[in-house]
Design an enzyme around this catalytic site. Structure first.
Site, PDB file in Angstrom:
ATOM      1  N   PRO A  25       0.838  -1.203   0.000  1.00  0.00           N
ATOM      2  CG  PRO A  25      -0.653  -1.532   1.733  1.00  0.00           C
ATOM      3  CD  PRO A  25       0.657  -2.005   1.220  1.00  0.00           C
ATOM      4  CB  CYS A  27      -0.461   7.422   1.099  1.00  0.00           C
ATOM      5  SG  CYS A  27      -1.168   6.570   2.522  1.00  0.00           S
ATOM      6  CB  ALA A  61      -3.562   3.994   4.453  1.00  0.00           C
ATOM      7  CD  GLN A 103      -2.392  -0.217   4.731  1.00  0.00           C
ATOM      8  OE1 GLN A 103      -2.310   0.971   4.457  1.00  0.00           O
ATOM      9  NE2 GLN A 103      -1.338  -0.958   5.063  1.00  0.00           N
ATOM     10  CG  HIS A 180      -2.225   0.708   8.072  1.00  0.00           C
ATOM     11  ND1 HIS A 180      -0.997   0.222   8.472  1.00  0.00           N
ATOM     12  CD2 HIS A 180      -1.960   1.906   7.457  1.00  0.00           C
ATOM     13  CE1 HIS A 180      -0.049   1.074   8.129  1.00  0.00           C
ATOM     14  NE2 HIS A 180      -0.613   2.100   7.506  1.00  0.00           N
ATOM     15  CG  HIS A 183       3.839   2.373   8.608  1.00  0.00           C
ATOM     16  ND1 HIS A 183       3.470   2.113   7.325  1.00  0.00           N
ATOM     17  CD2 HIS A 183       4.909   1.560   8.856  1.00  0.00           C
ATOM     18  CE1 HIS A 183       4.259   1.202   6.791  1.00  0.00           C
ATOM     19  NE2 HIS A 183       5.149   0.844   7.714  1.00  0.00           N
ATOM     20  CE1 TYR A 185      -0.518   7.583   9.607  1.00  0.00           C
ATOM     21  CE2 TYR A 185       0.232   5.531   8.618  1.00  0.00           C
ATOM     22  CZ  TYR A 185       0.219   6.916   8.646  1.00  0.00           C
ATOM     23  OH  TYR A 185       0.937   7.629   7.723  1.00  0.00           O
ATOM     24  NE  ARG A 233       2.601  -2.791   5.420  1.00  0.00           N
ATOM     25  CZ  ARG A 233       3.252  -2.174   4.436  1.00  0.00           C
ATOM     26  NH1 ARG A 233       3.217  -0.851   4.318  1.00  0.00           N
ATOM     27  NH2 ARG A 233       3.940  -2.862   3.553  1.00  0.00           N
ATOM     28  CG  LEU A 304      15.427   0.144   1.145  1.00  0.00           C
ATOM     29  CD1 LEU A 304      16.754   0.567   1.745  1.00  0.00           C
ATOM     30  CD2 LEU A 304      15.095   1.026  -0.050  1.00  0.00           C
ATOM     31  N   GLY A 326       7.354  -1.461  -2.765  1.00  0.00           N
ATOM     32  CA  GLY A 326       6.763  -0.134  -2.794  1.00  0.00           C
ATOM     33  C   GLY A 326       7.439   0.756  -3.811  1.00  0.00           C
ATOM     34  NE  ARG A 327      10.604   4.627  -0.222  1.00  0.00           N
ATOM     35  CZ  ARG A 327      11.346   5.198   0.715  1.00  0.00           C
ATOM     36  NH1 ARG A 327      12.542   5.670   0.416  1.00  0.00           N
ATOM     37  NH2 ARG A 327      10.906   5.284   1.953  1.00  0.00           N
TER      38      ARG A 327
END
Length: 361
Positions: A25, A27, A61, A103, A180, A183, A185, A233, A304, A326-327
């Protein structure tokens, strides 16, 4: 490498995912009307991962209530209009052979913030479209407004919001749900003793701090039935002494598995500022391994993971059941197809328009 587990399907309850390369996920902060609605951006963003061969594509999210959004531009699934808007995305992804995931999230004390590229920082004020935030305890995240403390009736409301959002998600065409709890939240805020100073049944002991998550897992499972995969998660550690850590994560993951969760998506951090995180390729994979071994639960690894060989090694060595990217997916939405090409794996889900790319270079 043609026998890599990375490209073997994985079945979870009533769903079979075509490979172990999953989209984490991420954002997008792009609901420009601030109404939680998807736009063409979300269709193209998420749809490209399905075209690119990913097994499971999980949305960003997605808030279970308006006050659960991280920013005013976040997606939501608290009403029927939002539910129907998601259908265009899930239908497209299914047409590409991808499994769809959402998510479900509540940002708690980290809600009502400016999106990352805004010139402002911190909490969005009420007169600019912001809203009061809530948390287990009235402890502000550094740089943000002090949240109000949720009473037990409001906690019941949060559980109800997650369950309602889960049911809407099924109506929207999602195959997989993820809760979720990472992180920094709301659910993570309850789990960590650094952000939860309650003295009632939701604070103090690990059992109490985990109560909100376990209620959400159990009541969501009861509502959606036995065939829907349910992921959680976690941030496995706050990276702070006396904070939330791997041992607690493994324990609560085992409890959540008993309550109806299936796979645990292991990340880290996000609840505290000023911490030192030893970032390097695959730096969170050992956290996933620890939770899997000590909680006796299936896990996905994230952080990573950037090459086909690295992803294959993680799964083939049994360090995780799947990898989340992700990235690297943002850099290359067709990572999964490229990985198959690089590893010499034949897959049958190249889009016809792109099939020439599967030929030997």
């Amino acid at each position: 490498m043609s026998e890599s587990i990375l490209f073997r399907p994985l079945s979870i309850r009533g769903v079979t995912i075509r490979n172990r390369i999953w989209v984490a996920p991420m954002c997008q902060y792009s609901a420009e009307a601030c109404d939680g609605m998807t736009t063409d951006w979300h269709l193209v963003h998420l749809g490209s991962f399905g075209q690119g061969g990913a097994g499971l594509v999980i949305t960003e999210a997605t808030a279970v209530s308006p006050e659960g959004r991280i920013s005013p531009q976040d997606l939501g699934i608290w009403n029927d209009e939002q539910t129907q808007a998601f259908r265009r995305i899930t239908d497209f992804l299914h047409g590409q052979g991808a499994t769809t995931g959402i998510q479900l999230a509540h940002a708690g004390r980290k809600a009502s913030t400016y999106r990352p590229w805004a010139p402002e920082r911190g909490t969005v004020p009420m007169d600019a479209g912001g809203w009061p935030t809530v948390a287990p305890s009235p402890i502000a995240f550094p740089g943000y407004a002090t949240p109000g403390e949720l009473d037990t009736a409001a906690i019941d409301g949060v559980v109800d919001d997650f369950v309602a959002a889960a049911l809407r998600s099924i109506d929207a065409g999602f195959d997989v749900l993820e809760i979720h709890a990472a992180h920094g939240y709301l659910i993570h805020q309850f789990l960590s003793p650094l952000s939860n100073e309650r003295t009632d049944e939701y604070g103090g002991s690990l059992e109490n701090r985990a109560r909100l998550l376990l209620r959400i897992v159990g009541e969501t499972r009861a509502a959606v039935g036995e065939d829907v995969p349910l992921l959680v998660r976690f941030s496995a550690t706050d990276w702070v002494d006396d904070g939330w850590n791997e041992e607690q994560t493994a324990t609560v993951a085992a409890w959540a598995k008993d309550g109806g969760a299936d796979v645990f998506d292991i990340s880290s951090g996000g609840n505290m500022t000023g911490v030192t995180i030893p970032v390097s390729p695959g730096y969170q994979v050992p956290l996933a391994e620890y939770v899997a071994a000590n909680g006796d639960v299936p896990v996905s690894a994230v952080g990573l993971i950037t090459t086909a060989a690295q992803a294959a090694e993680i799964v083939d060595e049994g360090r995780a059941d799947a990898v989340m990217l992700g990235r690297e997916m943002l850099r290359d939405p067709h990572f999964a197809l490229r990985a198959a090409h690089e590893l010499g794996v034949t897959v049958d889900y190249w889009p016809a328009q792109y099939e020439r790319s599967a030929w030997p270079a």
